[in-house]
Design a protein around this motif. Structure first.
Motif, PDB file in Angstrom:
ATOM      1  N   ARG A 259      57.230  64.878  20.441  1.00 59.99           N
ATOM      2  CA  ARG A 259      57.690  65.259  19.253  1.00 59.99           C
ATOM      3  C   ARG A 259      59.267  64.841  19.214  1.00 59.99           C
ATOM      4  N   LEU A 260      59.489  63.683  19.311  1.00 62.45           N
ATOM      5  CA  LEU A 260      60.726  63.065  19.361  1.00 62.45           C
ATOM      6  C   LEU A 260      60.991  61.956  18.558  1.00 62.45           C
ATOM      7  N   LEU A 261      62.190  61.834  18.135  1.00 61.21           N
ATOM      8  CA  LEU A 261      62.481  60.383  17.319  1.00 61.21           C
ATOM      9  C   LEU A 261      63.798  59.736  18.035  1.00 61.21           C
ATOM     10  N   MET A 262      63.617  58.710  18.393  1.00 61.79           N
ATOM     11  CA  MET A 262      64.741  58.241  19.014  1.00 61.79           C
ATOM     12  C   MET A 262      65.792  57.782  17.887  1.00 61.79           C
ATOM     13  N   HIS A 263      66.955  58.061  17.851  1.00 60.21           N
ATOM     14  CA  HIS A 263      67.982  57.644  16.997  1.00 60.21           C
ATOM     15  C   HIS A 263      68.360  56.265  17.606  1.00 60.21           C
ATOM     16  N   THR A 264      68.078  55.255  16.591  1.00 59.21           N
ATOM     17  CA  THR A 264      68.447  53.722  16.835  1.00 59.21           C
ATOM     18  C   THR A 264      69.139  53.135  15.938  1.00 59.21           C
ATOM     19  N   THR A 265      70.197  52.321  16.177  1.00 59.67           N
ATOM     20  CA  THR A 265      70.886  51.526  15.296  1.00 59.67           C
ATOM     21  C   THR A 265      70.144  50.216  15.116  1.00 59.67           C
ATOM     22  N   VAL A 266      70.052  49.705  13.866  1.00 57.15           N
ATOM     23  CA  VAL A 266      69.363  48.473  13.509  1.00 57.15           C
ATOM     24  C   VAL A 266      70.554  47.866  12.923  1.00 57.15           C
ATOM     25  N   LEU A 267      70.832  46.674  13.282  1.00 54.59           N
ATOM     26  CA  LEU A 267      71.587  45.403  12.641  1.00 54.59           C
ATOM     27  C   LEU A 267      70.922  44.379  12.333  1.00 54.59           C
ATOM     28  N   ARG A 268      71.261  43.815  11.199  1.00 55.29           N
ATOM     29  CA  ARG A 268      70.595  42.514  10.422  1.00 55.29           C
ATOM     30  C   ARG A 268      71.617  41.383  10.197  1.00 55.29           C
ATOM     31  N   PRO A 269      71.064  40.296  10.257  1.00 47.87           N
ATOM     32  CA  PRO A 269      71.744  39.134   9.630  1.00 47.87           C
ATOM     33  C   PRO A 269      71.573  38.993   8.066  1.00 47.87           C
TER      34      PRO A 269
ATOM     35  N   ASP B   5      74.295  36.107  15.212  1.00 47.15           N
ATOM     36  CA  ASP B   5      74.762  34.913  14.621  1.00 47.15           C
ATOM     37  C   ASP B   5      73.597  33.903  14.803  1.00 47.15           C
ATOM     38  N   ARG B   6      72.686  34.169  15.271  1.00 43.82           N
ATOM     39  CA  ARG B   6      71.506  33.275  15.752  1.00 43.82           C
ATOM     40  C   ARG B   6      70.121  33.488  15.000  1.00 43.82           C
ATOM     41  N   GLY B   7      70.596  34.728  13.948  1.00 44.85           N
ATOM     42  CA  GLY B   7      69.358  35.055  13.168  1.00 44.85           C
ATOM     43  C   GLY B   7      68.520  36.112  13.707  1.00 44.85           C
ATOM     44  N   TYR B   8      68.843  36.956  14.659  1.00 48.45           N
ATOM     45  CA  TYR B   8      68.055  37.965  15.080  1.00 48.45           C
ATOM     46  C   TYR B   8      68.380  39.348  14.465  1.00 48.45           C
ATOM     47  N   ALA B   9      67.496  40.026  14.293  1.00 45.11           N
ATOM     48  CA  ALA B   9      67.597  41.435  13.713  1.00 45.11           C
ATOM     49  C   ALA B   9      67.931  42.111  15.272  1.00 45.11           C
ATOM     50  N   VAL B  10      68.688  43.204  15.431  1.00 47.88           N
ATOM     51  CA  VAL B  10      69.162  43.811  16.500  1.00 47.88           C
ATOM     52  C   VAL B  10      68.985  45.045  16.520  1.00 47.88           C
ATOM     53  N   VAL B  11      68.279  45.609  17.517  1.00 52.44           N
ATOM     54  CA  VAL B  11      68.191  47.307  17.582  1.00 52.44           C
ATOM     55  C   VAL B  11      68.559  47.782  18.757  1.00 52.44           C
ATOM     56  N   LEU B  12      69.234  48.943  18.793  1.00 48.56           N
ATOM     57  CA  LEU B  12      69.566  49.487  19.725  1.00 48.56           C
ATOM     58  C   LEU B  12      69.350  51.004  19.832  1.00 48.56           C
ATOM     59  N   PRO B  13      68.059  51.273  20.439  1.00 45.38           N
ATOM     60  CA  PRO B  13      67.494  52.686  20.904  1.00 45.38           C
ATOM     61  C   PRO B  13      68.543  53.630  21.651  1.00 45.38           C
ATOM     62  N   ILE B  14      68.630  54.809  21.367  1.00 47.43           N
ATOM     63  CA  ILE B  14      69.017  56.049  22.405  1.00 47.43           C
ATOM     64  C   ILE B  14      67.775  56.535  22.846  1.00 47.43           C
ATOM     65  N   ARG B  15      67.485  56.362  24.070  1.00 47.02           N
ATOM     66  CA  ARG B  15      66.501  56.778  24.690  1.00 47.02           C
ATOM     67  C   ARG B  15      66.089  58.317  24.758  1.00 47.02           C
ATOM     68  N   PRO B  16      65.162  59.135  25.035  1.00 47.58           N
ATOM     69  CA  PRO B  16      65.092  60.430  25.268  1.00 47.58           C
ATOM     70  C   PRO B  16      65.833  60.866  26.483  1.00 47.58           C
ATOM     71  N   GLY B  17      66.445  62.073  26.270  1.00 53.92           N
ATOM     72  CA  GLY B  17      67.204  62.633  27.462  1.00 53.92           C
ATOM     73  C   GLY B  17      68.821  62.248  27.099  1.00 53.92           C
ATOM     74  N   HIS B  18      69.010  61.526  26.152  1.00 51.92           N
ATOM     75  CA  HIS B  18      70.428  61.029  25.866  1.00 51.92           C
ATOM     76  C   HIS B  18      70.824  61.421  24.427  1.00 51.92           C
ATOM     77  N   GLY B  19      72.139  61.698  24.622  1.00 51.94           N
ATOM     78  CA  GLY B  19      73.150  61.920  23.330  1.00 51.94           C
ATOM     79  C   GLY B  19      71.974  62.457  22.299  1.00 51.94           C
ATOM     80  N   GLU B  20      72.260  61.893  20.970  1.00 55.72           N
ATOM     81  CA  GLU B  20      71.612  62.274  19.721  1.00 55.72           C
ATOM     82  C   GLU B  20      70.145  62.445  19.638  1.00 55.72           C
ATOM     83  N   THR B  21      69.494  61.722  20.676  1.00 57.22           N
ATOM     84  CA  THR B  21      68.073  61.748  20.757  1.00 57.22           C
ATOM     85  C   THR B  21      67.625  62.969  21.393  1.00 57.22           C
ATOM     86  N   GLY B  22      68.341  63.227  22.476  1.00 53.09           N
ATOM     87  CA  GLY B  22      68.045  64.335  23.342  1.00 53.09           C
ATOM     88  C   GLY B  22      66.706  64.340  23.641  1.00 53.09           C
ATOM     89  N   GLY B  23      66.053  66.025  23.973  1.00 48.12           N
ATOM     90  CA  GLY B  23      64.746  66.000  24.516  1.00 48.12           C
ATOM     91  C   GLY B  23      64.869  65.803  26.017  1.00 48.12           C
TER      92      GLY B  23
END
Length: 301
Positions: A59-69, A108-126
């Motif tokens: 019952r956790l949601l990972m806070h994840t930053t998504v970046l897009r070109p 710059d090479r056309g990728y979408a980039v995602v940076l998840p905060i895994r469980p037990g860390h920061g805003e995700t917690g748990g």
């Protein structure tokens, strides 16, 4: 990244707690309080957006930053994974880094980039699933597998989105995130074409002492265990002045992985900054690793 102690923020914690704080509105991580998916609008030139990603069975949601070109995609995906700490205080205070130089390289090479905060860390917690255990008897395979579980959850959720391609995922990790990326490589996920490990490992700086590791033989053995199953291509990048995983140890890890059958392309960069363990964050390191990464990915289309 840490050894046995649960101290307040040390050198490692300070390096981890880099950059920007998330807003208080993003603070809740439990399913039911907020729905998975995007939260709010895209922002800025990188089209930065918060996403909440479910972790199967939790019952956790990972806070994840998504970046897009620019454009609508579908884009290939790069998943960038942060380090960790055995210190519960450091994990609670964790603030994510955008890993700006690596993120920009992929954007710059056309990728979408995602940076998840895994469980037990920061805003995700748990719960902290990645605990490596005692310094005398660490469970490095287990901790890496837990990190890999979270990375896989992010891959599965994002590749189901219409703006992301279903394959050709590149997994990038730093420190414990790099170790988890190697663990994921041992599972050979169909969507992943390559893994890039920046300064990866566990158990470094035991008792916060530079170049002191918790049971390094176990770390080397765990690298071999990952290599026995891995067929996904992996790139290993370390610096000569890494105070967590010195050249002698990082070379042994890569050789154990390779000797067991895993594809490992190892590169040792020159000393960078006060501690090469975090060279991924340095602008002067990017011209060194960029052509290596370019060549690696070009050769594994």
């Amino acid at each position: 990244m840490m050894g046995r102690t649960g101290r307040a923020i040390t050198l490692a914690g300070a390096f981890l707690l880099f950059a920007f704080a998330l807003t208080p509105a993003w603070a809740s991580s439990e399913i039911g309080e907020q729905a998975p998916g995007p939260q709010g609008a895209e922002e800025g030139a990188m089209r930065r957006q918060l996403w909440l990603i479910p972790l199967p069975g939790e019952r956790l949601l990972m806070h994840t930053t998504v970046l897009r070109p620019p454009g609508s995609g579908p884009f290939p995906l790069a998943v960038i994974n942060h380090g960790s700490s055995q210190s519960s205080y450091s994990r609670a205070q964790f603030k994510p880094s955008l890993y700006e130089h690596v993120a920009r390289w992929f954007l710059d090479r056309g990728y979408a980039v995602v940076l998840p905060i895994r469980p037990g860390h920061g805003e995700t917690g748990g719960p902290y699933f990645e605990d490596q255990g005692r310094c005398e008897s660490p469970e490095y395979e287990k901790s890496g597998a837990a990190t890999a579980d979270s990375i896989q959850a992010a891959i599965d959720y994002l590749t189901a989105q219409p703006f992301v391609q279903k394959a050709d995922v590149v997994v990038v990790g730093q420190s414990a995130g790099g170790w988890g990326a190697l663990a994921l490589a041992s599972r050979n996920p169909a969507a992943v074409r390559a893994v890039i490990n920046f300064s990866g490992g566990r158990g470094g700086r035991a008792d916060d002492r530079p170049n002191t590791n918790c049971s390094p033989e176990r770390l080397v053995a765990a690298a071999g265990a990952f290599g026995r199953a891995a067929r996904t291509r992996t790139l290993w990048l370390y610096s000569e002045n890494d105070s967590f995983f010195a050249p002698a140890l990082s070379k042994r890890m890569a050789e154990a992985f390779r000797s067991a059958g895993g594809p490992a392309d190892y590169h040792l960069l020159p000393p960078l900054g006060a501690d090469g363990h975090v060279f991924i964050e340095r602008s002067d390191a990017a011209p060194l690793w960029s052509p290596i990464v370019e060549k690696f990915l070009s050769s594994h289309q």
